[in-house]
Design a protein around this motif. Structure first.
Motif, short mmCIF file in Angstrom:
data_model
loop_
_atom_site.label_atom_id
_atom_site.label_comp_id
_atom_site.label_asym_id
_atom_site.label_seq_id
_atom_site.Cartn_x
_atom_site.Cartn_y
_atom_site.Cartn_z
N ALA A 110 -12.62 15.19 -4.36
CA ALA A 110 -12.07 13.83 -4.31
C ALA A 110 -11.92 13.38 -2.85
N SER A 163 -5.83 3.47 -5.27
CA SER A 163 -6.33 2.67 -6.39
C SER A 163 -7.75 2.24 -6.07
N LYS A 176 0.83 -1.20 0.00
CA LYS A 176 0.00 0.00 0.00
C LYS A 176 0.87 1.25 0.00
C1 LIG Z 1 -8.53 11.33 -6.55
C2 LIG Z 1 -7.59 10.72 -7.55
C3 LIG Z 1 -6.91 11.53 -8.43
C4 LIG Z 1 -6.04 10.97 -9.36
N1 LIG Z 1 -5.35 11.80 -10.21
C5 LIG Z 1 -4.44 11.27 -11.04
C6 LIG Z 1 -3.62 12.12 -11.85
O1 LIG Z 1 -3.72 13.34 -11.81
N2 LIG Z 1 -2.72 11.54 -12.67
C7 LIG Z 1 -2.57 10.18 -12.73
O2 LIG Z 1 -1.72 9.73 -13.49
N3 LIG Z 1 -3.32 9.35 -11.98
C8 LIG Z 1 -4.25 9.87 -11.14
N4 LIG Z 1 -5.00 9.04 -10.36
C9 LIG Z 1 -4.86 7.58 -10.47
C10 LIG Z 1 -3.71 7.11 -9.61
O3 LIG Z 1 -2.54 7.17 -10.39
C11 LIG Z 1 -3.93 5.67 -9.11
O4 LIG Z 1 -5.11 5.62 -8.35
C12 LIG Z 1 -2.75 5.17 -8.29
O5 LIG Z 1 -2.88 3.77 -8.16
C13 LIG Z 1 -2.68 5.77 -6.91
O6 LIG Z 1 -1.52 5.37 -6.25
P1 LIG Z 1 -1.51 5.14 -4.67
O7 LIG Z 1 -0.12 4.87 -4.25
O8 LIG Z 1 -2.25 6.23 -3.99
O9 LIG Z 1 -2.43 3.86 -4.57
P2 LIG Z 1 -2.28 2.44 -3.86
O10 LIG Z 1 -3.67 1.90 -3.88
O11 LIG Z 1 -1.59 2.50 -2.57
O12 LIG Z 1 -1.37 1.65 -4.88
C14 LIG Z 1 -1.74 1.36 -6.21
C15 LIG Z 1 -0.90 0.18 -6.71
O13 LIG Z 1 0.48 0.52 -6.69
C16 LIG Z 1 1.20 -0.33 -5.80
N5 LIG Z 1 2.17 0.51 -5.07
C17 LIG Z 1 1.97 1.71 -4.50
N6 LIG Z 1 3.11 2.21 -4.01
C18 LIG Z 1 4.07 1.28 -4.27
C19 LIG Z 1 5.47 1.21 -4.03
N7 LIG Z 1 6.10 2.22 -3.44
N8 LIG Z 1 6.15 0.11 -4.44
C20 LIG Z 1 5.49 -0.91 -5.08
N9 LIG Z 1 4.17 -0.90 -5.34
C21 LIG Z 1 3.47 0.20 -4.94
C22 LIG Z 1 0.16 -0.97 -4.90
O14 LIG Z 1 0.57 -2.24 -4.46
C23 LIG Z 1 -1.04 -1.06 -5.83
O15 LIG Z 1 -0.93 -2.21 -6.63
C24 LIG Z 1 -5.86 9.57 -9.41
C25 LIG Z 1 -6.55 8.76 -8.51
C26 LIG Z 1 -7.40 9.32 -7.59
C27 LIG Z 1 -8.14 8.43 -6.64
#
Ligand SMILES: Cc1cc2nc3c(=O)[nH]c(=O)nc-3n(C[C@H](O)[C@H](O)[C@H](O)COP(=O)(O)OP(=O)(O)OC[C@H]3O[C@@H](n4cnc5c(N)ncnc54)[C@H](O)[C@@H]3O)c2cc1C
Length: 477
Positions: free
Chosen positions: A308, A79, A74
């Motif tokens: 959001a 996601s 996480k």
């Molecule tokens: C409100 C909102 C706005 C968004 N805006 C944009 C945007 O402007 N541009 C864009 O490109 N995308 C955007 N997104 C999409 C975003 O890129 C994805 O939702 C992304 O998965 C979020 O990453 P997270 O680390 O918060 O999520 P998580 O749910 O924590 O991780 C997503 C995936 O990545 C893996 N992961 C996370 N960190 C690591 C790490 N350090 N090492 C290995 N694996 C890891 C996790 O295991 C999981 O499989 C947005 C999403 C939301 C909800």
């Protein structure tokens, strides 16, 4: 594997003397650690390990491997596919790896694996720098970067991964390596687009760029009768932008009125008079709300935070569109979207968003250069549905798929090979669900990725994200 309490007691022992915490049901902080951006991704993990260093990650990975414990990683928890939560295993939670260090000389920004974009934007700004980060600053650096990364600065500098200098990554074996263009280049190729399937990234190093001045940005709100003029503005946008602008526009029915409106997010990286002149045709349409002004860069990625919030169930979906669009076609998408949302309870905050972020800098890099395969002469269109009734999960997913397919096929971006007009896959992996076939996200890069998966994660430990599976080497006698 022994009983769950025994196993996790053993993991606690393994991590004794470190700052890592192993939380199991009933522990203080356990429930809070399950929180995700979407409520439907909250799952009762058997345990959550909050790692505090790459060594903790190595020990944890060796432990889960030896004990055959399913796990997820996480980052920011944003996601909507559920890939960072798990009910039958362990969460490797990176929230203690939140740090940002700027190298003033090289203009690089090193962010811990559990950092959110706000951390990066704020710290880099202290040095007059910025890099391509997400448009909502509570999103995790981890998931967004590993899947590609689009932001307001993409028009100028490409994707987040185009500005990734290196990653510190812990592999499935527990080994800690640095991957870059010169160190483990094949791994670095895979990490940029499919990173979540290759290891735990404990730090990302990005190239930063001078951003000393404020930017012109803000939101305009219109009634849907302005759709034709807004479509016309979008159609001219991609001819007249010089990479320093972005235009995000779409449909929602946000509070307090909960009535359908068109939202237009404007961005120009330059002075007020230039921004106002660039957006003059849309500013003159008498918006109901106009918040455009000059703001410091770190504030830019907070403008959409309010829309959001963390409540409710959410589902992202991605497709693509090409400009010019026809106003009747966009109006028909609006009608379908709005009537679906209004015919179900509490779906008014759902969003259909046309992300008109200039793509010239993105397409300057070929799809073969990295695992990421969504580069083409088209823009992303995204759905972000928000609802509260779990009984609607399946129906919403199907509706979202159909709507995005309609938009993407009309643009000739996806569909039958004969009608496809572009090289890119037309689907942004970070907006997809985990069950989307790998070939739809990685196109021609799928085979090479399966081979690299076999090299770096042959037992497919990192299996809960996209369904990328190792391709065993064929031995020829
Ligand atoms: C409100 C909102 C706005 C968004 N805006 C944009 C945007 O402007 N541009 C864009 O490109 N995308 C955007 N997104 C999409 C975003 O890129 C994805 O939702 C992304 O998965 C979020 O990453 P997270 O680390 O918060 O999520 P998580 O749910 O924590 O991780 C997503 C995936 O990545 C893996 N992961 C996370 N960190 C690591 C790490 N350090 N090492 C290995 N694996 C890891 C996790 O295991 C999981 O499989 C947005 C999403 C939301 C909800």
């Amino acid at each position: 594997m022994g009983s769950a309490p025994d196993v996790y007691a053993a993991l606690k022992k393994e991590l004794e003397g470190t700052r890592a915490e192993v939380l199991t049901p009933g522990d203080e902080g356990y429930r809070e650690s399950l929180k995700r951006w979407s409520e439907h991704c909250v799952k009762e993990a058997q345990a959550v390990v909050k790692v505090s260093s790459p060594d903790d990650v190595s020990k944890t990975l060796r432990f889960v491997k030896d004990n055959k414990i399913p796990f997820v990683v996480k980052g920011g928890g944003h996601s909507t596919s559920g890939s960072s939560s798990i009910a039958d295993g362990l969460v490797i939670d990176l929230s203690k790896l939140r740090s940002v260090a700027v190298d003033e000389e090289k203009k690089t920004i090193k962010a811990g694996g559990g950092t959110i974009w706000e951390d990066v934007d704020v710290e880099a700004a202290k040095y007059g720098l910025a890099t391509v980060g997400g448009t909502v600053n509570h999103t995790g650096v981890g998931g967004l970067t590993l899947g590609g990364g689009y932001g307001y600065l993409s028009g100028k500098y490409g994707l987040t991964i185009d500005n990734l200098v290196s990653v510190d990554i812990v592999l499935a074996s527990g080994e800690q390596v640095v991957a870059s263009e010169t160190s483990y280049p094949d791994l670095f190729w895979a990490v940029r687009g499919a990173g979540q399937n290759f290891g735990v990234v404990t730090a990302f190093t990005f190239q930063g760029y001078p951003q000393p001045d404020p930017v012109f940005a803000g939101t305009l709100v219109f009634l849907p009768d302005k759709i034709p003029q807004i479509v016309e503005f979008a159609n001219t946008f991609h001819e007249k932008n010089d990479g320093n602008q972005a235009l995000l526009w779409g449909f929602s029915a946000p509070p307090p009125n909960n009535a359908p409106v068109v939202l237009v997010q404007c961005f120009h990286n330059g002075p007020l008079a230039e921004g106002q002149a660039f957006f003059a045709d849309v500013l003159s349409l008498e918006p109901l709300v106009n918040t455009t002004s000059m703001i410091p860069y770190p504030q830019l990625n907070s403008l959409l935070n309010n829309s959001a919030g963390f409540d409710g169930r959410k589902q992202f979906g991605g497709g693509a569109f090409k400009l010019p669009l026809s106003a009747p076609f966009v109006s028909s998408l609006h009608t379908d979207f709005a009537s679906f949302c209004t015919s179900h309870e509490r779906m008014n905050e759902s969003l259909l968003l046309f992300e008109t972020i200039p793509y010239a800098a993105v397409t300057a890099t070929p799809n073969s250069a990295m695992a990421f395969s969504n580069r083409g002469d088209y823009y992303n269109v995204a759905t972000c549905f928000k609802w509260f009734d779990s009984g609607l999960d399946g129906e919403i997913r199907e509706f979202s798929k159909g709507l995005l397919k309609r938009a993407s096929e009309a643009a000739g971006v996806v569909g039958d090979e004969k009608v496809r007009s572009v090289e890119g896959v037309g689907v942004y992996g970070n907006y997809s669900n985990v069950d989307v076939p790998v070939a739809e996200i990685f196109g021609k890069n799928s085979t090479k990725l399966a081979d690299l998966k076999n090299k770096y994660d042959p037992e497919n430990l990192f299996s809960r994200g996209l369904r990328l599976v190792p391709r065993p080497m064929v031995v020829v006698n």
